[in-house]
Design a protein around this motif. Sequence first.
Motif, mmCIF file in Angstrom:
data_model
loop_
_atom_site.group_PDB
_atom_site.id
_atom_site.type_symbol
_atom_site.label_atom_id
_atom_site.label_comp_id
_atom_site.label_asym_id
_atom_site.label_seq_id
_atom_site.Cartn_x
_atom_site.Cartn_y
_atom_site.Cartn_z
ATOM 1 N N GLU A 200 0.831 -1.207 0.000
ATOM 2 C CA GLU A 200 0.000 0.000 0.000
ATOM 3 C C GLU A 200 0.862 1.253 0.000
ATOM 4 O O GLU A 200 0.548 2.245 -0.676
ATOM 5 N N ASP A 203 2.106 1.897 -3.463
ATOM 6 C CA ASP A 203 1.061 2.477 -4.313
ATOM 7 C C ASP A 203 0.943 3.983 -4.085
ATOM 8 O O ASP A 203 0.805 4.760 -5.037
ATOM 9 N N ALA A 219 -5.386 6.363 -2.873
ATOM 10 C CA ALA A 219 -4.509 5.328 -2.334
ATOM 11 C C ALA A 219 -4.323 5.501 -0.830
ATOM 12 O O ALA A 219 -4.330 4.518 -0.078
#
Length: 239
Positions: A200, A203, A219
């Motif tokens: 994550e 991203d 995100a």
Amino acid sequence: MVARDASSGSAADWQSEAKDQITLRPSLGDEIYQRLVDDLISLRIPPGERLSIDGLARRFGVSQTPTRAALIRLEAEGLVVKKQYSGWSVGPLPTLDQFEKIFELRGLIEPASAARAARHASPAALEDLGAIAEEMQKLIAEDIADHRARLVVLDSRFHTAIAAACGNELIEDTLGRLFTQMHIFRLRYHSDVAHAVIAEHLDILAAIEARDPARAEAAMRGHIEAGRERIETHVRQHD
């Protein structure tokens, strides 16, 4: 003659040299602070444990002054508390109510912070974020269970760096007060969760590097919502 030679440089040169020397050496207070943060988030020092300035100073081999400075900083972040007659002690775990309020505030501020970072981050800020992400990726090749405290520190550094890159000092200051209080719960990540957290972060970084505010905001929002779901069960068990 000797005195003249010693003072031959300009005042500006002397001030510049002194500044360089200071920035190259972290303060003892900072080093003690980081060591104590590691102890607190790993629960080596449990909630409620009394902290003796004299005992900590002996442990680290330093004077009481930098030790006290580190404790004052930890108190400001809510990790330790000071009472008039009993001295310093480790603060309690955040309650469920505090946890929910922290994540509510993060959900309001951090997506906007990521979007601003995508617009305003300097090349140096992007380099800093990339270096933190690279350190996280190195942990994947190892046993993350042995590096949970390290991941927690990198997690906080990553979010703090985004806040710093967004160009709004008030956002940076507000988020800085929240991140450390979340350390104790981030430590509960098992290895599978840690891999998801790192993915994550990558991203978010990719969106910021692409200068895509909408993507960065989305995100970050997804990351915060996933983090809340990961941690909430643990918080409810200890509330």
